[in-house]
Design a protein around this motif. Sequence first.
Motif, short mmCIF file in Angstrom:
data_model
loop_
_atom_site.label_atom_id
_atom_site.label_comp_id
_atom_site.label_asym_id
_atom_site.label_seq_id
_atom_site.Cartn_x
_atom_site.Cartn_y
_atom_site.Cartn_z
N GLY A 374 0.83 -1.19 0.00
CA GLY A 374 0.00 0.00 0.00
C GLY A 374 0.87 1.24 0.00
N PRO A 375 0.28 2.41 -0.23
CA PRO A 375 1.08 3.64 -0.24
C PRO A 375 1.60 3.98 1.14
CG PRO A 375 -1.27 4.14 -0.38
CD PRO A 375 -1.16 2.66 -0.48
N VAL A 376 2.78 4.59 1.19
CA VAL A 376 3.34 5.00 2.49
C VAL A 376 2.69 6.28 2.96
CG1 VAL A 376 5.54 3.85 2.11
CG2 VAL A 376 5.25 6.20 1.34
N SER A 377 2.14 7.08 2.05
CA SER A 377 1.45 8.31 2.42
C SER A 377 0.34 8.58 1.41
CB SER A 377 2.40 9.51 2.45
OG SER A 377 3.39 9.36 3.44
N THR A 378 -0.76 9.12 1.89
CA THR A 378 -1.88 9.54 1.04
C THR A 378 -2.23 10.97 1.39
OG1 THR A 378 -2.76 7.29 0.91
CG2 THR A 378 -4.26 9.08 0.38
N PHE A 379 -2.33 11.83 0.39
CA PHE A 379 -2.60 13.25 0.60
C PHE A 379 -3.94 13.60 -0.06
CE2 PHE A 379 1.91 12.45 -0.01
CZ PHE A 379 2.46 12.91 1.19
N GLN A 380 -4.85 14.16 0.72
CA GLN A 380 -6.15 14.57 0.19
C GLN A 380 -5.98 15.93 -0.48
OE1 GLN A 380 -8.45 12.44 0.30
NE2 GLN A 380 -7.76 11.04 1.91
N VAL A 381 -6.31 16.00 -1.77
CA VAL A 381 -6.10 17.23 -2.53
C VAL A 381 -7.31 18.15 -2.44
CG1 VAL A 381 -5.59 18.20 -4.81
CG2 VAL A 381 -4.57 16.03 -4.10
N HIS A 382 -8.48 17.63 -2.76
CA HIS A 382 -9.71 18.43 -2.65
C HIS A 382 -10.85 17.54 -2.16
CE1 HIS A 382 -9.28 17.89 -7.28
NE2 HIS A 382 -9.66 16.77 -6.74
N GLU A 383 -10.71 17.08 -0.93
CA GLU A 383 -11.72 16.19 -0.34
C GLU A 383 -13.07 16.87 -0.24
OE1 GLU A 383 -13.08 12.59 1.30
OE2 GLU A 383 -11.23 13.12 0.23
N LEU A 411 11.45 15.86 -0.18
CA LEU A 411 10.77 16.20 1.08
C LEU A 411 9.35 16.66 0.87
CD1 LEU A 411 13.63 18.16 2.91
CD2 LEU A 411 13.00 15.75 3.15
N ARG A 412 8.98 17.05 -0.36
CA ARG A 412 7.66 17.61 -0.60
C ARG A 412 7.12 17.15 -1.95
NH1 ARG A 412 10.87 21.15 1.95
NH2 ARG A 412 10.08 22.05 3.90
N VAL A 413 5.80 17.20 -2.06
CA VAL A 413 5.10 16.86 -3.30
C VAL A 413 4.09 17.97 -3.58
CG1 VAL A 413 5.41 14.38 -3.01
CG2 VAL A 413 3.37 15.49 -2.07
N ALA A 414 3.67 18.07 -4.84
CA ALA A 414 2.74 19.12 -5.22
C ALA A 414 1.84 18.65 -6.35
CB ALA A 414 3.49 20.39 -5.65
N THR A 415 0.64 19.22 -6.40
CA THR A 415 -0.30 18.95 -7.48
C THR A 415 -1.32 20.08 -7.54
OG1 THR A 415 -1.75 17.25 -8.43
CG2 THR A 415 -1.95 17.65 -6.08
N GLY A 416 -2.09 20.11 -8.61
CA GLY A 416 -3.04 21.20 -8.83
C GLY A 416 -4.47 20.80 -8.50
N SER A 417 -5.36 21.82 -8.56
CA SER A 417 -6.77 21.61 -8.29
C SER A 417 -7.56 22.66 -9.05
CB SER A 417 -7.05 21.69 -6.78
OG SER A 417 -8.41 21.45 -6.50
N LEU A 488 -3.84 22.16 -14.16
CA LEU A 488 -3.54 20.77 -14.49
C LEU A 488 -2.05 20.48 -14.56
CD1 LEU A 488 -6.13 20.25 -17.38
CD2 LEU A 488 -6.39 19.63 -14.99
N HIS A 489 -1.24 21.47 -14.97
CA HIS A 489 0.16 21.21 -15.31
C HIS A 489 1.08 22.03 -14.40
CE1 HIS A 489 -1.58 19.41 -18.88
NE2 HIS A 489 -2.22 20.53 -19.09
N LEU A 490 2.06 21.36 -13.82
CA LEU A 490 3.06 22.03 -13.00
C LEU A 490 4.32 21.18 -12.96
CD1 LEU A 490 2.12 21.74 -9.18
CD2 LEU A 490 1.36 20.15 -10.93
N ALA A 491 5.44 21.83 -12.63
CA ALA A 491 6.73 21.14 -12.58
C ALA A 491 7.57 21.76 -11.47
CB ALA A 491 7.46 21.25 -13.92
N TRP A 492 8.34 20.91 -10.78
CA TRP A 492 9.22 21.35 -9.69
C TRP A 492 10.64 21.40 -10.22
CZ3 TRP A 492 7.01 20.87 -4.39
CH2 TRP A 492 7.82 21.48 -3.41
#
Length: 512
Positions: A374-383, A411-417, A488-492
């Motif tokens: 299973g995933p080690v972490s789950t992040f709710q983006v727009h619950e 150390l960090r992750v990112a996504t859009g909404s 929709l689109h982003l880059a680190w």
Amino acid sequence: MDPPGPGDEGEATQPQPLEWRFAQVFGERAAGEDVQEVDIISAIEFDKSGDHLATGDKGGRVVLFERTDARDQNASRRELERQDVPVTRHPEFRYKTEFQSHEPEFDYLKSLEIEEKINKIKWCQTANNALSLLSTNDKTIKYWKVQEKKVKRVAVMNLDSSQNVGSSTTAIASTSSYKAPLPNGGCSDKFDCVNNDLSFPPGGYPSLRLPVVTSLEANPVARCRRVFAHAHDYHINSISNNSDGETFISADDLRINLWNLEINSQSFNIVDVKPTNMEDLTEVITCAEFHPSHCNTLAYSSSKGSIRLIDLRQSALCDNHSKIFEEHEAPGSRSFFTEIIASISDLKFSRNGRYILSRDYMTLKLWDLNMNSGPVSTFQVHEHLRPKLCDLYENDSIFDKFECCLSGDGLRVATGSYGNIFRVFGCTPGSMEATTLEASRNPMRRQIENPARPTRTLASFTCGVRRGGENQGVDANGNSFDFSTKLLHLAWHPTENSIACAAANSLYMYYA
């Protein structure tokens, strides 16, 4: 006890939450200005050094940007680091060049219109000071090389009118005694023919300038080196370069092909999930990516929410995976939308290659390659949108494909909404960092009031299907339901805490 995260190297303290600031924007639209469909950004990608950034749009164009502050600040940065002074580096990019990568086409055999929209951009290894990249639309991949070329121009050449007044009388006098040439090129008067027609004033024409070729500044010129076509029956959803610098993969709904950068006449089909009877089709490939350092390993995701890891050393046809990563749903939690929102829209390897970040419609998941239970972490983006899934389904927003990215240090992750916002989460064990930013000059203007790390709830719910659901609305907590604007689109940036993201036709840059 929390499982180890990508930044977990035994450190006892948590990294401080980042304070994000606006850096710059390209193509910002004025208030009330309509955005042309062809100008909407559809792909973003940093190169490995982070000194160049490429964007693709729905009009088939690729725009390149280059870092301008790196050379100026390297020396001062090193000096400050020697003195243990914290360095805040403001990244600055400038427009470099753009070129038309793809044109609209029409497949007459299938009566299918092929859009020019750029689906993905991937940078290749740099050689001889030339930038190389791959770009693809639904059917065709192109290999581009961008190189600085000095443009040469002939200087202006004419007679100075202020100095040839006296000379003009000589020219008129000579033409008055002009003799008509003979058909064989001779002259009727063998004496006057040469002497009168070619008479020059003593010392020649002082204002006569010979043409001089001057070299202007070097300009970037894009040249298409190879075209990789006619290998996909379905739309290409992803491309990925191999760490060997020689090969890359392209994936559509049912197949993954392996290419050599130097050979565009053939490709090798390494994954084929097409069933004998298409009625038996239960899932499709949504994304594929090579491991960052192991040239024999790649991962691909499916519409059922699973990630398969395959090893090219095991078999030429890799239909059998070496590992599978999937999260089993809780009993009684299944609903009409469960399978739709489980589809993975994007996946990324961490820089060290140990972790995979995946994005489905509602969440971000971080997977450890050494633990597929299973995933080690789950992040709710727009619950907060879960009660609105009916409306999202009615206006097709539930099929939007959001991208995700990881920081270079893991150390960090990112996504859009929706509402042109994006979220940054800390992924070290016990981290509560969850920042919401808006794609604007004031990224901290809007904050969504959500728990920093809420537990994932898949409780079933009931909702009535309504036609003509509104695109905008606000829930009890003031959260926006503006489905017409989406990030929709982003880059680190690969080595710094800097993010580039696209809101319609605008490219926003932030740093921390």
